[in-house]
Design a protein around this motif. Structure first.
Motif, PDB file in Angstrom:
ATOM      1  N   ASP A 284     -13.835  -8.395   7.458  1.00 47.44           N
ATOM      2  CA  ASP A 284     -13.774  -7.836   6.135  1.00 47.44           C
ATOM      3  C   ASP A 284     -12.291  -7.872   5.641  1.00 47.44           C
ATOM      4  O   ASP A 284     -11.951  -7.794   4.688  1.00 47.44           O
ATOM      5  CB  ASP A 284     -14.662  -6.751   6.152  1.00 47.44           C
ATOM      6  CG  ASP A 284     -14.486  -5.531   7.038  1.00 47.44           C
ATOM      7  OD1 ASP A 284     -13.707  -5.756   8.016  1.00 47.44           O
ATOM      8  OD2 ASP A 284     -14.780  -4.414   6.967  1.00 47.44           O
ATOM      9  N   GLU A 285     -11.696  -7.267   6.795  1.00 49.93           N
ATOM     10  CA  GLU A 285      -9.929  -7.192   6.641  1.00 49.93           C
ATOM     11  C   GLU A 285      -9.419  -8.428   6.111  1.00 49.93           C
ATOM     12  O   GLU A 285      -8.747  -8.333   5.253  1.00 49.93           O
ATOM     13  CB  GLU A 285      -9.377  -6.605   7.675  1.00 49.93           C
ATOM     14  CG  GLU A 285      -7.943  -6.262   7.365  1.00 49.93           C
ATOM     15  CD  GLU A 285      -7.513  -5.141   6.534  1.00 49.93           C
ATOM     16  OE1 GLU A 285      -8.566  -4.615   5.787  1.00 49.93           O
ATOM     17  OE2 GLU A 285      -6.349  -5.121   6.007  1.00 49.93           O
TER      18      GLU A 285
ATOM     19  N   ASP B 236       1.010  -1.181   0.010  1.00 53.71           N
ATOM     20  CA  ASP B 236       0.159  -0.006  -0.016  1.00 53.71           C
ATOM     21  C   ASP B 236       0.767   1.358  -0.087  1.00 53.71           C
ATOM     22  O   ASP B 236       2.182   1.199   0.058  1.00 53.71           O
ATOM     23  CB  ASP B 236      -0.917   0.004   1.101  1.00 53.71           C
ATOM     24  CG  ASP B 236      -0.283  -0.239   2.370  1.00 53.71           C
ATOM     25  OD1 ASP B 236       0.874   0.074   2.596  1.00 53.71           O
ATOM     26  OD2 ASP B 236      -0.901  -0.608   3.516  1.00 53.71           O
TER      27      ASP B 236
ATOM     28  N   ARG C  67     -10.469  -9.282   2.564  1.00 53.10           N
ATOM     29  CA  ARG C  67      -9.760  -8.564   1.675  1.00 53.10           C
ATOM     30  C   ARG C  67      -8.301  -8.823   1.486  1.00 53.10           C
ATOM     31  O   ARG C  67      -7.958  -9.029   0.332  1.00 53.10           O
ATOM     32  CB  ARG C  67      -9.787  -6.918   2.384  1.00 53.10           C
ATOM     33  CG  ARG C  67      -9.106  -5.812   1.314  1.00 53.10           C
ATOM     34  CD  ARG C  67      -8.919  -4.643   1.965  1.00 53.10           C
ATOM     35  NE  ARG C  67      -8.129  -4.465   2.841  1.00 53.10           N
ATOM     36  CZ  ARG C  67      -6.553  -4.070   2.511  1.00 53.10           C
ATOM     37  NH1 ARG C  67      -6.319  -4.003   1.349  1.00 53.10           N
ATOM     38  NH2 ARG C  67      -5.811  -4.050   3.249  1.00 53.10           N
ATOM     39  N   ILE C  68      -7.775  -9.615   2.474  1.00 47.63           N
ATOM     40  CA  ILE C  68      -6.353  -9.720   2.344  1.00 47.63           C
ATOM     41  C   ILE C  68      -6.279 -11.205   1.559  1.00 47.63           C
ATOM     42  O   ILE C  68      -5.558 -11.220   0.686  1.00 47.63           O
ATOM     43  CB  ILE C  68      -5.551  -9.836   3.568  1.00 47.63           C
ATOM     44  CG1 ILE C  68      -5.226  -8.306   4.027  1.00 47.63           C
ATOM     45  CG2 ILE C  68      -4.389 -10.605   3.618  1.00 47.63           C
ATOM     46  CD1 ILE C  68      -4.343  -8.111   5.323  1.00 47.63           C
TER      47      ILE C  68
ATOM     48  N   LEU D 125      -8.998  -8.946  14.481  1.00 46.33           N
ATOM     49  CA  LEU D 125      -8.988  -8.886  13.140  1.00 46.33           C
ATOM     50  C   LEU D 125     -10.380  -8.598  12.778  1.00 46.33           C
ATOM     51  O   LEU D 125     -11.114  -9.584  12.899  1.00 46.33           O
ATOM     52  CB  LEU D 125      -8.260  -9.975  12.342  1.00 46.33           C
ATOM     53  CG  LEU D 125      -6.938  -9.935  12.664  1.00 46.33           C
ATOM     54  CD1 LEU D 125      -6.108 -11.374  12.167  1.00 46.33           C
ATOM     55  CD2 LEU D 125      -6.120  -8.980  11.660  1.00 46.33           C
TER      56      LEU D 125
ATOM     57  N   THR E 289      -2.532 -15.745   3.403  1.00 45.55           N
ATOM     58  CA  THR E 289      -3.565 -14.732   3.836  1.00 45.55           C
ATOM     59  C   THR E 289      -3.028 -14.406   5.250  1.00 45.55           C
ATOM     60  O   THR E 289      -2.842 -13.265   5.682  1.00 45.55           O
ATOM     61  CB  THR E 289      -4.957 -15.008   3.996  1.00 45.55           C
ATOM     62  OG1 THR E 289      -5.302 -15.579   2.713  1.00 45.55           O
ATOM     63  CG2 THR E 289      -5.711 -14.147   4.479  1.00 45.55           C
TER      64      THR E 289
ATOM     65  N   ILE F   6      -0.817 -10.947   6.925  1.00 41.75           N
ATOM     66  CA  ILE F   6      -1.369 -10.276   8.062  1.00 41.75           C
ATOM     67  C   ILE F   6      -0.050 -10.114   9.189  1.00 41.75           C
ATOM     68  O   ILE F   6       0.081  -9.067   9.621  1.00 41.75           O
ATOM     69  CB  ILE F   6      -2.545 -10.950   8.723  1.00 41.75           C
ATOM     70  CG1 ILE F   6      -3.804 -10.810   7.690  1.00 41.75           C
ATOM     71  CG2 ILE F   6      -3.173 -10.417   9.984  1.00 41.75           C
ATOM     72  CD1 ILE F   6      -5.133 -11.638   8.094  1.00 41.75           C
TER      73      ILE F   6
ATOM     74  N   GLU G 219      -9.714 -14.262  14.093  1.00 41.52           N
ATOM     75  CA  GLU G 219      -9.537 -12.989  14.396  1.00 41.52           C
ATOM     76  C   GLU G 219      -8.886 -12.564  15.548  1.00 41.52           C
ATOM     77  O   GLU G 219      -8.608 -11.465  15.667  1.00 41.52           O
ATOM     78  CB  GLU G 219     -11.173 -12.341  14.654  1.00 41.52           C
ATOM     79  CG  GLU G 219     -11.897 -13.156  15.700  1.00 41.52           C
ATOM     80  CD  GLU G 219     -12.656 -14.425  15.302  1.00 41.52           C
ATOM     81  OE1 GLU G 219     -12.381 -14.930  14.306  1.00 41.52           O
ATOM     82  OE2 GLU G 219     -13.718 -14.845  16.085  1.00 41.52           O
TER      83      GLU G 219
ATOM     84  N   GLN H 182       2.440  -7.546   7.925  1.00 46.92           N
ATOM     85  CA  GLN H 182       2.078  -6.467   8.240  1.00 46.92           C
ATOM     86  C   GLN H 182       2.223  -6.039   9.589  1.00 46.92           C
ATOM     87  O   GLN H 182       2.705  -4.932   9.790  1.00 46.92           O
ATOM     88  CB  GLN H 182       0.722  -6.117   7.514  1.00 46.92           C
ATOM     89  CG  GLN H 182       0.399  -6.358   6.152  1.00 46.92           C
ATOM     90  CD  GLN H 182      -0.858  -5.983   5.733  1.00 46.92           C
ATOM     91  OE1 GLN H 182      -1.706  -5.397   6.204  1.00 46.92           O
ATOM     92  NE2 GLN H 182      -1.076  -6.129   4.359  1.00 46.92           N
TER      93      GLN H 182
END
Lengths: 116, 548
Positions: free
Chosen positions: B284-285, B5, B288-289, B281, B144, B148, B224, B151
């Motif tokens: 939707d995140e 990003d 998304r990933i 988490l 995925t 996460i 999550e 990041q």
């Protein structure tokens, strides 16, 4: 630096700019050719090499200087440890490395001057 | 693929500019080596036996063609024409000049790559199953979650100066291809009864001088809560891990000394405090990933592979080097970087370019790096297998040996590494040549070689492991048997006194011949036979023969 003073030694380091293995030579320059290395054969000479290594590391000419102890083998002086023999000779497997390109043979750059 | 990003892009550029200034100040003498060393290590720059070495991060081993071509370009332009793929799914260049490294890092930033956190006491590159996203065996794509974690762990201010380095691996199949139980944290993704995704969390595994298998400290951790739980583990480690002795500073020592249950209890208490905070988490995140790693559009109308004439070499290669894909018309291809007598994990710039071309043309622009030092083309249509084989053959990378005795892991060893005591690569070459003719008869056999006790060559989990040591200034090799880095993780056992550089190759052959003599049949692989027979017959063959 080793605490024990070896009897027959050269001093080696890595050149700051490219990491090349260098040895302090007869003329007081750092040379990539082990055959040109200044060989200390008494404790005083060994200490002098050590002092020079420390000094040139402080002057940011070379990195991580240390003594390499030698012994005589078949009329030649060679490092006692296999590690140092490989360090001098380079990787033993380069002939099998795919695509290996040897660096161009060049005169040793003059790295005896103190960094600005 | 992962996607940078704006933050990633800007941060990496800033870091390169910062390091460029630091290198300039080092070369001018403004910074001493003591001041510069931690800065260069933070940017993946080591000083090795013969030269500097640059280690480049390949997140969970996934590369695009463009990135692979950039690595080839760097090898050709700044290094000596090749690169070395490592057991942590990274790539190392062995000869960069310090003055060139900022330019190399700028080139890497052009393709969303860097060398940050490939060294130092921080959370290193997160690794994952190299078949991720392509195998039908997995419950979901582990990348995925690896992304996460990437990041979260990149520049994590609290975890940038841990007691020691920290390695995380993620797996999502029953078959463990990420060696999760020999990592500081190993995550096994699974689907739970409710239908949701959850993790079993293993902590405190590792190799090195104190090999330990990770302990399961948390079952069924809902996805999550992944980051909050990891944060709790790292926080306890950061607080309680030893900083007085680097050899006892890894989390495995802490877990071992405290005990898994008390350690887990501390983590649990911390986690209870933070579990519903900022690190929880959002679904939707995660989803998304997940889309970063969506399966490419694969065709169902492809013709079957056709050969112009029967080709035994191709047939062997298909059997050994392809794996079942989740889509019936496709295969996962292992590109062996282990030609007979070759250097494990090395690839020339030309080979890297050729692999990039193949990935672009036949594998939806994706390449993977395996921890076993091979490459993967994850999505190859079966109809294209003959063309891929032909192209690999042309560049010397069509060896049909995935998982066989010549598919050897070897660390760089004393040929490159400043820490090594003995060479690994020549031993690997000699064993490869010695066993090549009978490798098909031997069947699955994982030989792993390390040049020192740090175990970068994973010798503790080799079916046959070899550890190089120094004995009175000379190279010497210890032999270990019965290890495994797979789902049935086991640590190999030492056979007895070690061997010289020539003797170790004979010793490995003796072990292999003993196995062939005593196995119940080809269906009983080495590890199974060892489990049944134990060490004794191998020991007798090795040392009685020697004494006679």
């Amino acid at each position: 630096m080793s605490k024990k003073i070896p009897s027959l030694s050269v001093i080696t380091a890595n050149r700051l700019s490219d990491g090349a293995v260098v040895f302090l030579d007869f003329e007081g320059a750092w040379n990539t050719d082990f055959a040109q290395a200044n060989i200390a054969s008494s404790p005083d000479e060994v200490r002098a090499l050590e002092d020079r290594g420390t000094y040139d590391a402080q002057r940011n000419i070379i990195v991580e200087p240390y003594l390499v102890e030698l012994r005589e083998l078949d009329g030649r002086l060679v490092p006692i440890r296999q590690r140092e023999r490989v360090r001098i000779a380079g990787p033993s497997i380069l002939a099998a490395v795919p695509g290996y390109v040897a660096p161009p043979v060049a005169e040793d750059e003059d790295i005896t001057q103190e960094a600005a | 693929m992962y996607r940078y990003d704006e933050f990633d892009r800007e941060f990496v550029r800033q870091r390169v500019a910062q390091f460029r200034g630091q290198v300039a100040r080092r070369l001018s003498g403004e910074l001493t080596e003591d001041e510069f060393k931690p800065l260069r290590l933070m940017n993946g720059v080591y000083l090795q036996l013969h030269a500097y070495m640059l280690r480049i991060a390949i997140p969970y081993g996934t590369l695009s063609s463009r990135q692979m071509r950039k690595l080839a370009h760097i090898a050709r332009t700044y290094d000596r024409g090749y690169g070395h793929f490592t057991t942590r799914q990274n790539l190392q260049f062995n000869w960069p000049a310090l003055k060139d490294i900022p330019d190399i890092l700028d080139e890497l930033a052009d393709v969303e790559m860097h060398a940050i956190q490939t060294s130092g006491n921080c959370i290193r590159n997160v690794t994952a199953d190299h078949f991720a996203g392509a195998t039908a065996e997995e419950v979901a794509d582990p990348r995925t979650y690896a992304e996460i974690i990437r990041q979260w762990s990149s520049l994590h201010p609290e975890f940038s100066f841990l007691p020691r380095k920290f390695k995380v691996a993620v797996n999502a199949s029953d078959a463990d291809r990420a060696a999760i139980k020999v990592h500081d944290i190993g995550l096994q993704l699974k689907r739970v009864a409710s239908g949701g995704l959850a993790f079993d969390v293993y902590v405190g595994g590792g190799q090195g001088r104190t090999p330990l298998i990770a302990k399961l400290i948390k079952e069924d951790l809902p996805e999550e809560h992944l980051l909050s739980y990891l944060e709790a583990v790292l926080r306890i480690y950061n607080l309680e891990g030893r900083r007085d002795n680097k050899y006892k500073a890894r989390i495995k020592i802490l877990v071992h000394e405290l005990g898994a249950e008390p350690f887990a209890a501390q983590v649990e208490a911390e986690w209870e405090r933070i579990r519903n905070g900022a690190l929880k988490l959002p679904q939707d995140e995660i989803r998304r990933i997940e889309t970063y790693f969506a399966l490419p559009v694969l065709r169902s109308d492809l013709p079957k592979a056709k050969l112009s004439a029967p080709d035994r070499g191709f047939e062997r290669w298909v059997i050994r080097n392809t794996h079942t894909h989740r889509h019936a018309g496709y295969a996962i291809v292992t590109v062996s970087l282990k030609p007979i007598g070759g250097v494990p994990g090395d690839a020339s710039a030309e080979q890297m370019d050729a692999i990039a071309d193949l990935a672009e043309r036949y594998s939806h622009d994706e390449v993977r790096v395996t921890h076993e030092q091979n490459l993967i083309l994850p999505h190859v249509a079966k109809a294209d297998l003959p063309a891929v084989y032909k192209a690999l053959k042309a560049i010397g990378l069509a060896e049909a040996n995935a998982g066989l005795a010549t598919d050897i892991i070897a660390c760089p060893g004393l040929d490159y590494c400043a820490l090594a005591n003995a060479r690994s690569i020549p031993i690997s070459q000699a064993i490869s040549e010695r066993l090549a003719a009978k490798q098909d008869v031997i069947g699955e056999l994982k030989i792993k070689i390390s040049g020192c006790i740090n175990a970068c060559g994973h010798h503790h989990v080799g079916h046959i492991g070899i550890l190089g040591v120094e004995k009175r200034g000379e190279e010497h090799y210890q032999l270990l048997l019965g290890g495994s880095g797979a789902e049935s993780t086991a640590l190999a056992e030492l056979t007895g006194p070690g061997f010289g550089p020539d003797g170790i190759v004979d010793a490995v052959e003796t072990v292999v011949d003993t196995y062939l003599r005593l196995r119940r049949g080809p269906e009983e692989n080495f590890l199974s036979a060892y489990a049944r027979l134990g060490m004794q017959p191998f020991k007798e063959a090795l040392y009685v023969a020697e004494a006679a």
